[in-house]
Design a protein around this motif. Structure first.
Motif, PDB file in Angstrom:
ATOM      1  N   TYR A 173       0.811  -1.212   0.000  1.00  0.00           N
ATOM      2  CA  TYR A 173       0.000   0.000   0.000  1.00  0.00           C
ATOM      3  C   TYR A 173       0.850   1.270   0.000  1.00  0.00           C
ATOM      4  CZ  TYR A 173      -4.017  -2.939   1.143  1.00  0.00           C
ATOM      5  OH  TYR A 173      -5.014  -3.883   1.109  1.00  0.00           O
ATOM      6  N   SER A 174       2.157   1.158  -0.112  1.00  0.00           N
ATOM      7  CA  SER A 174       3.025   2.322   0.001  1.00  0.00           C
ATOM      8  C   SER A 174       2.857   3.316  -1.148  1.00  0.00           C
ATOM      9  CB  SER A 174       4.489   1.895   0.101  1.00  0.00           C
ATOM     10  OG  SER A 174       4.909   1.302  -1.108  1.00  0.00           O
ATOM     11  N   GLU A 175       2.345   2.852  -2.283  1.00  0.00           N
ATOM     12  CA  GLU A 175       2.172   3.734  -3.441  1.00  0.00           C
ATOM     13  C   GLU A 175       0.712   4.042  -3.728  1.00  0.00           C
ATOM     14  OE1 GLU A 175       4.439   2.461  -6.817  1.00  0.00           O
ATOM     15  OE2 GLU A 175       6.085   1.813  -5.541  1.00  0.00           O
ATOM     16  N   GLY A 176      -0.173   3.806  -2.769  1.00  0.00           N
ATOM     17  CA  GLY A 176      -1.587   4.108  -2.975  1.00  0.00           C
ATOM     18  C   GLY A 176      -2.450   2.869  -2.908  1.00  0.00           C
ATOM     19  N   LEU A 177      -3.679   3.012  -3.388  1.00  0.00           N
ATOM     20  CA  LEU A 177      -4.660   1.940  -3.266  1.00  0.00           C
ATOM     21  C   LEU A 177      -4.731   1.015  -4.470  1.00  0.00           C
ATOM     22  CD1 LEU A 177      -7.568   3.863  -1.533  1.00  0.00           C
ATOM     23  CD2 LEU A 177      -5.865   2.359  -0.512  1.00  0.00           C
ATOM     24  N   VAL A 178      -4.020   1.312  -5.531  1.00  0.00           N
ATOM     25  CA  VAL A 178      -3.989   0.418  -6.684  1.00  0.00           C
ATOM     26  C   VAL A 178      -3.348  -0.890  -6.234  1.00  0.00           C
ATOM     27  CG1 VAL A 178      -3.020   0.044  -8.985  1.00  0.00           C
ATOM     28  CG2 VAL A 178      -3.870   2.296  -8.342  1.00  0.00           C
ATOM     29  N   PRO A 179      -3.999  -2.030  -6.514  1.00  0.00           N
ATOM     30  CA  PRO A 179      -3.392  -3.302  -6.100  1.00  0.00           C
ATOM     31  C   PRO A 179      -1.981  -3.464  -6.665  1.00  0.00           C
ATOM     32  CG  PRO A 179      -5.644  -3.649  -6.788  1.00  0.00           C
ATOM     33  CD  PRO A 179      -5.299  -2.234  -7.129  1.00  0.00           C
ATOM     34  N   ARG A 180      -1.036  -3.684  -5.777  1.00  0.00           N
ATOM     35  CA  ARG A 180       0.367  -3.859  -6.129  1.00  0.00           C
ATOM     36  C   ARG A 180       0.956  -4.835  -5.127  1.00  0.00           C
ATOM     37  NH1 ARG A 180       3.796  -1.924  -9.287  1.00  0.00           N
ATOM     38  NH2 ARG A 180       5.966  -1.640  -8.817  1.00  0.00           N
ATOM     39  N   CYS A 199      10.110 -12.628 -10.494  1.00  0.00           N
ATOM     40  CA  CYS A 199      10.017 -11.158 -10.553  1.00  0.00           C
ATOM     41  C   CYS A 199       9.207 -10.702 -11.747  1.00  0.00           C
ATOM     42  CB  CYS A 199      11.407 -10.545 -10.577  1.00  0.00           C
ATOM     43  SG  CYS A 199      12.288 -10.750  -9.025  1.00  0.00           S
ATOM     44  N   GLU A 200       9.405 -11.334 -12.904  1.00  0.00           N
ATOM     45  CA  GLU A 200       8.657 -10.958 -14.105  1.00  0.00           C
ATOM     46  C   GLU A 200       7.170 -11.194 -13.928  1.00  0.00           C
ATOM     47  OE1 GLU A 200      10.282 -12.960 -17.498  1.00  0.00           O
ATOM     48  OE2 GLU A 200      12.233 -11.986 -17.271  1.00  0.00           O
ATOM     49  N   THR A 201       6.799 -12.290 -13.282  1.00  0.00           N
ATOM     50  CA  THR A 201       5.382 -12.578 -13.073  1.00  0.00           C
ATOM     51  C   THR A 201       4.757 -11.569 -12.120  1.00  0.00           C
ATOM     52  OG1 THR A 201       5.777 -14.935 -13.464  1.00  0.00           O
ATOM     53  CG2 THR A 201       3.722 -14.344 -12.368  1.00  0.00           C
ATOM     54  N   VAL A 202       5.432 -11.269 -11.018  1.00  0.00           N
ATOM     55  CA  VAL A 202       4.903 -10.281 -10.067  1.00  0.00           C
ATOM     56  C   VAL A 202       4.791  -8.913 -10.733  1.00  0.00           C
ATOM     57  CG1 VAL A 202       5.357  -9.063  -7.899  1.00  0.00           C
ATOM     58  CG2 VAL A 202       5.690 -11.527  -8.023  1.00  0.00           C
ATOM     59  N   GLU A 203       5.810  -8.525 -11.508  1.00  0.00           N
ATOM     60  CA  GLU A 203       5.774  -7.236 -12.203  1.00  0.00           C
ATOM     61  C   GLU A 203       4.683  -7.190 -13.257  1.00  0.00           C
ATOM     62  OE1 GLU A 203       9.747  -6.535 -13.586  1.00  0.00           O
ATOM     63  OE2 GLU A 203      10.516  -6.265 -11.553  1.00  0.00           O
ATOM     64  N   ALA A 204       4.447  -8.309 -13.954  1.00  0.00           N
ATOM     65  CA  ALA A 204       3.380  -8.358 -14.965  1.00  0.00           C
ATOM     66  C   ALA A 204       2.007  -8.235 -14.306  1.00  0.00           C
ATOM     67  CB  ALA A 204       3.473  -9.654 -15.770  1.00  0.00           C
ATOM     68  N   VAL A 205       1.819  -8.887 -13.171  1.00  0.00           N
ATOM     69  CA  VAL A 205       0.555  -8.765 -12.434  1.00  0.00           C
ATOM     70  C   VAL A 205       0.363  -7.317 -11.994  1.00  0.00           C
ATOM     71  CG1 VAL A 205      -0.623  -9.412 -10.286  1.00  0.00           C
ATOM     72  CG2 VAL A 205       0.444 -11.177 -11.690  1.00  0.00           C
ATOM     73  N   ASN A 206       1.417  -6.701 -11.473  1.00  0.00           N
ATOM     74  CA  ASN A 206       1.342  -5.294 -11.056  1.00  0.00           C
ATOM     75  C   ASN A 206       1.017  -4.379 -12.233  1.00  0.00           C
ATOM     76  OD1 ASN A 206       1.889  -5.894  -8.380  1.00  0.00           O
ATOM     77  ND2 ASN A 206       4.079  -5.531  -8.594  1.00  0.00           N
ATOM     78  N   ALA A 207       1.613  -4.639 -13.397  1.00  0.00           N
ATOM     79  CA  ALA A 207       1.362  -3.817 -14.582  1.00  0.00           C
ATOM     80  C   ALA A 207      -0.085  -3.934 -15.043  1.00  0.00           C
ATOM     81  CB  ALA A 207       2.317  -4.214 -15.702  1.00  0.00           C
ATOM     82  N   ALA A 266       4.025 -26.261 -15.080  1.00  0.00           N
ATOM     83  CA  ALA A 266       3.252 -27.461 -14.759  1.00  0.00           C
ATOM     84  C   ALA A 266       4.141 -28.607 -14.273  1.00  0.00           C
ATOM     85  CB  ALA A 266       2.434 -27.903 -15.961  1.00  0.00           C
ATOM     86  N   ASP A 267       5.329 -28.768 -14.856  1.00  0.00           N
ATOM     87  CA  ASP A 267       6.199 -29.879 -14.457  1.00  0.00           C
ATOM     88  C   ASP A 267       6.773 -29.709 -13.057  1.00  0.00           C
ATOM     89  OD1 ASP A 267       7.659 -27.725 -15.422  1.00  0.00           O
ATOM     90  OD2 ASP A 267       9.352 -28.980 -16.041  1.00  0.00           O
ATOM     91  N   THR A 268       6.802 -28.477 -12.522  1.00  0.00           N
ATOM     92  CA  THR A 268       7.314 -28.255 -11.169  1.00  0.00           C
ATOM     93  C   THR A 268       6.223 -28.363 -10.121  1.00  0.00           C
ATOM     94  OG1 THR A 268       6.965 -25.862 -11.243  1.00  0.00           O
ATOM     95  CG2 THR A 268       9.101 -26.688 -12.011  1.00  0.00           C
ATOM     96  N   GLY A 269       4.959 -28.268 -10.550  1.00  0.00           N
ATOM     97  CA  GLY A 269       3.851 -28.333  -9.599  1.00  0.00           C
ATOM     98  C   GLY A 269       3.513 -26.997  -8.956  1.00  0.00           C
ATOM     99  N   VAL A 270       4.232 -25.936  -9.305  1.00  0.00           N
ATOM    100  CA  VAL A 270       3.987 -24.608  -8.741  1.00  0.00           C
ATOM    101  C   VAL A 270       2.758 -24.010  -9.422  1.00  0.00           C
ATOM    102  CG1 VAL A 270       4.926 -22.272  -8.532  1.00  0.00           C
ATOM    103  CG2 VAL A 270       6.403 -24.239  -8.194  1.00  0.00           C
ATOM    104  N   ARG A 271       1.848 -23.432  -8.630  1.00  0.00           N
ATOM    105  CA  ARG A 271       0.615 -22.834  -9.150  1.00  0.00           C
ATOM    106  C   ARG A 271       0.472 -21.411  -8.626  1.00  0.00           C
ATOM    107  NH1 ARG A 271      -1.612 -25.536 -12.927  1.00  0.00           N
ATOM    108  NH2 ARG A 271      -3.670 -24.896 -12.341  1.00  0.00           N
ATOM    109  N   TRP A 272       0.260 -20.455  -9.506  1.00  0.00           N
ATOM    110  CA  TRP A 272      -0.025 -19.072  -9.140  1.00  0.00           C
ATOM    111  C   TRP A 272      -1.538 -18.947  -9.062  1.00  0.00           C
ATOM    112  CZ3 TRP A 272       3.489 -14.923  -8.581  1.00  0.00           C
ATOM    113  CH2 TRP A 272       4.824 -15.250  -8.834  1.00  0.00           C
ATOM    114  N   LEU A 273      -2.059 -18.440  -7.955  1.00  0.00           N
ATOM    115  CA  LEU A 273      -3.502 -18.253  -7.790  1.00  0.00           C
ATOM    116  C   LEU A 273      -3.863 -16.786  -7.977  1.00  0.00           C
ATOM    117  CD1 LEU A 273      -4.180 -20.567  -4.713  1.00  0.00           C
ATOM    118  CD2 LEU A 273      -4.240 -21.130  -7.139  1.00  0.00           C
ATOM    119  N   SER A 274      -5.027 -16.559  -8.525  1.00  0.00           N
ATOM    120  CA  SER A 274      -5.467 -15.198  -8.810  1.00  0.00           C
ATOM    121  C   SER A 274      -5.735 -14.428  -7.524  1.00  0.00           C
ATOM    122  CB  SER A 274      -6.738 -15.226  -9.650  1.00  0.00           C
ATOM    123  OG  SER A 274      -7.219 -13.921  -9.855  1.00  0.00           O
ATOM    124  N   PRO A 275      -5.246 -13.201  -7.428  1.00  0.00           N
ATOM    125  CA  PRO A 275      -5.521 -12.385  -6.242  1.00  0.00           C
ATOM    126  C   PRO A 275      -6.971 -11.899  -6.194  1.00  0.00           C
ATOM    127  CG  PRO A 275      -4.235 -11.136  -7.823  1.00  0.00           C
ATOM    128  CD  PRO A 275      -4.332 -12.528  -8.355  1.00  0.00           C
TER     129      PRO A 275
END
Length: 195
Positions: free
Chosen positions: A54-61, A105-113, A166-175
Motif C-alpha cells: 500500500y506504500s504507493e496508494g490503493l492500486v493493487p500492487r 520477478c517478471e510474473t509479479v511485475e506483470a501482475v502489477n502492470a 506445470a512440471d514443477t507443480g507450482v501454481r499461481w492463484l489469482s488475487p
C-alpha cells in the motif's frame, strides 16, 4: 466436490506466510483445465503469500521483500544501492529450485502492470463509465469494460505461467479470489524428483 481445507499461517521473513494444508493432497491432483488461475486450493502444498503493498496508494500492487540477515550483508561486503535492489528482488526460500528469480520477478511485475493498467483513468474510461451510467449499465452486456478486459488478461497471464510451470507443480492463484489482499503461489509438498 472440493472440501474445505483448514490452514495455519506462520510468518516467515516478515513478508511471507506459509499455509500448510491439513489435507495431504499432492500437487496436481484433481486440478482441471479452468483451475489455472482460480482460487481453488485442491492442489495445496505450501502457500507462499506475497502481500499487497500500500506504500504507493490503493492500486493493487504486490511486492516481495525478503529481510536479509546482517551477517549475510557483512559477508557480501557491498553496500551499494544495486545490492539493496537485489535484496528486495530475492526469490522466496520455498520457491528455490522450482522457479527462477527472473521468472518470479517478471510474473509479479506483470501482475502489477495489469492492475496499474486496469486502474488508470483516461478519457476512454470516463466515456465508458458515462455510457454505462446513461444506459443503466446495460451497455456492459454488449461489451466488456476496460477493467474486466484487464482482469481477463490477468487470468490468461496466470494460466500461461501455470502451464509453463506445470512440471514443477507450482501454481499461481489469482488475487481476485481474496480481494487482492495478496498474491499466492502454491508449492507442492513433494518436489519433483523426490521419492
Amino acid at each position: 466436490a472440493m472440501a474445505a481445507v483448514p490452514a495455519e499461517a506462520a510468518a516467515v521473513d516478515d513478508a511471507v506466510a506459509i499455509a500448510v494444508a491439513a489435507d495431504g493432497a499432492g500437487a496436481g491432483e484433481g486440478v482441471g483445465e479452468g483451475d489455472a488461475a482460480s482460487g481453488t486450493r485442491e492442489c495445496l502444498g505450501l502457500s507462499v503469500v506475497i502481500p499487497r503493498d500500500y506504500s504507493e496508494g490503493l492500486v493493487p500492487r504486490f511486492r516481495f521483500v525478503q529481510q536479509r540477515k546482517k551477517e549475510e550483508e557483512e559477508e557480501g561486503g557491498t553496500t551499494s544501492s544495486s545490492s539493496g535492489a537485489a535484496a528486495e528482488r530475492c526469490l522466496p526460500r520455498q520457491l528455490e529450485g522450482l522457479v527462477t528469480c527472473d521468472d518470479f520477478c517478471e510474473t509479479v511485475e506483470a501482475v502489477n502492470a495489469i492492475f496499474e493498467e486496469a486502474e488508470r483513468v483516461s478519457w476512454a474510461t470516463a466515456l465508458e463509465n458515462v455510457v454505462g451510467f446513461l444506459t443503466l449499465y446495460t451497455a456492459f452486456f454488449c461489451y466488456r469494460s476496460k477493467y474486466s478486459r484487464c482482469m481477463g488478461r490477468l487470468d490468461a497471464l496466470l494460466a500461461h505461467t501455470n502451464e509453463r510451470l506445470a512440471d514443477t507443480g507450482v501454481r499461481w492463484l489469482s488475487p481476485l479470489h481474496n480481494g487482492c489482499l495478496y498474491l499466492e503461489v502454491v508449492v507442492p509438498q513433494k518436489r519433483p524428483g523426490d521419492d
